[in-house]
Write an enzyme that holds these catalytic residues in place. Structure first.
Site, short mmCIF file in Angstrom:
data_model
loop_
_atom_site.label_atom_id
_atom_site.label_comp_id
_atom_site.label_asym_id
_atom_site.label_seq_id
_atom_site.Cartn_x
_atom_site.Cartn_y
_atom_site.Cartn_z
N TRP A 1 0.83 -1.21 0.00
CA TRP A 1 0.00 0.00 0.00
C TRP A 1 0.87 1.26 0.00
CZ3 TRP A 1 -5.31 0.38 2.80
CH2 TRP A 1 -6.19 -0.57 2.25
N ASP B 1 4.85 -0.55 11.21
CA ASP B 1 4.57 -1.97 11.45
C ASP B 1 5.54 -2.47 12.50
OD1 ASP B 1 4.18 -4.93 11.07
OD2 ASP B 1 2.93 -4.20 9.43
N ASP C 1 4.97 -0.11 17.47
CA ASP C 1 3.55 -0.30 17.75
C ASP C 1 2.88 1.07 17.69
OD1 ASP C 1 1.04 -0.77 18.80
OD2 ASP C 1 1.74 -1.91 20.53
N ASP D 1 -4.94 -1.67 6.39
CA ASP D 1 -5.32 -2.93 5.75
C ASP D 1 -5.04 -4.08 6.71
OD1 ASP D 1 -6.31 -4.39 3.51
OD2 ASP D 1 -4.27 -5.00 3.01
N LYS E 1 -10.02 -1.38 6.80
CA LYS E 1 -10.45 -2.74 6.48
C LYS E 1 -11.20 -3.35 7.67
CE LYS E 1 -8.38 -7.17 5.08
NZ LYS E 1 -7.13 -7.74 4.55
#
Length: 272
Positions: free
Chosen positions: A74, A127, A143, A173, A224
């Site tokens: 993405w 991530d 985090d 996502d 999402k």
């Protein structure tokens, strides 16, 4: 609350899975070129953006945050829309990158893109897993719910055009590893939605209306989720009161047998 890293798909030996992969046009497209996107999910974002108003480029957004971004598909799409190169630089030496780009492996900015076309804005990808360098993207291995993370992201997004460091777009996502229990999986999806919303409400640019009645766009959240009555309650209680518009979308590039969908939330009102 913290989440496990975004994990790559595990290889499966089942004949049915292999057959589905061999027929999947998006898998074929991803594997057709060594410089293609890092994940099949990139095609979902491309489809969503193209069919829903080109929100990654319309009105020239200044800043994007990609949560749970690994492996980076993405973020590649965002970087492309922001005028950076499409290529995923998985091996800096193979692509002949300069030292400035190699430094990005340690979390700094890629200051020398491979294509010096017009570039704009700030892109921050987060991530728990490391993300290999992407030109134009700052990666943070952390985090996003950890204390101090919001400040770190704001500092990364600051620019002369965006002195407050707010995010014009927040993308998520993320999905938990499936347990096989519909109840548990739905609860995990709900937990992720709550976590992303908690982050977004402190990060998004607020929609404003000037004295002439002209409204600014306000922040956009693309989130999402997996279909379940609990998730519909979340939409009614948290998304619809706080955004100007909320759309439910199931992209064609999403597998037909999947319960996944996306909420495209436009115009953050900042009421929460």
């Amino acid at each position: 609350m913290s989440f496990r890293p975004t994990l790559p798909l595990r290889k499966k030996s089942s004949t049915a899975w292999l057959a589905r992969q061999s027929r999947d046009p998006f898998v074929k497209a991803r594997l057709s070129s060594p410089s293609s996107y890092r994940s099949r999910a990139a095609y979902k974002l491309i489809e969503l953006n193209n069919k829903w108003g080109c929100f990654l480029s319309r009105h020239s957004p200044r800043s994007v945050v990609d949560l749970g971004a690994a492996p980076g598909g993405w973020s590649q799409v965002v970087a492309e829309n922001f005028g950076w190169t499409l290529e995923a630089v998985d091996n800096a030496e193979d692509f002949g990158l300069r030292e400035e780009t190699k430094v990005q492996k340690r979390g700094s900015w890629s200051t020398e893109p491979m294509n010096k076309t017009t570039r704009r804005g700030k892109i921050v990808a987060l991530d728990l897993l490391p993300i290999m360098p992407i030109p134009g993207v700052q990666t943070l291995q952390m985090d996003f719910l950890a204390p101090g993370s919001a400040r770190i992201v704001r500092d990364a997004l600051k620019s002369p055009r965006n002195p407050e460091g707010t995010a014009d777009i927040v993308l998520s996502d993320m999905a938990a590893n499936f347990s096989g229990s519909k109840i548990r999986d739905s609860q995990m999806s709900l937990d992720i939605c709550h976590a992303v919303f908690d982050f977004a409400k402190g990060a998004l640019t607020v929609r404003t209306v000037d004295e002439r009645g002209k409204a600014s766009c306000g922040g956009i959240l693309l989130l999402k989720h997996f279909a379940h009555p609990l998730l519909q309650e979340f939409r009614k209680e948290h998304l619809e009161p706080n955004f100007h518009l909320v759309h439910y979308i199931k992209p064609e590039s999403s597998r037909a047998d999947s319960a996944e969908g996306y909420w495209l939330c436009r115009g953050w009102l900042g009421r929460t």
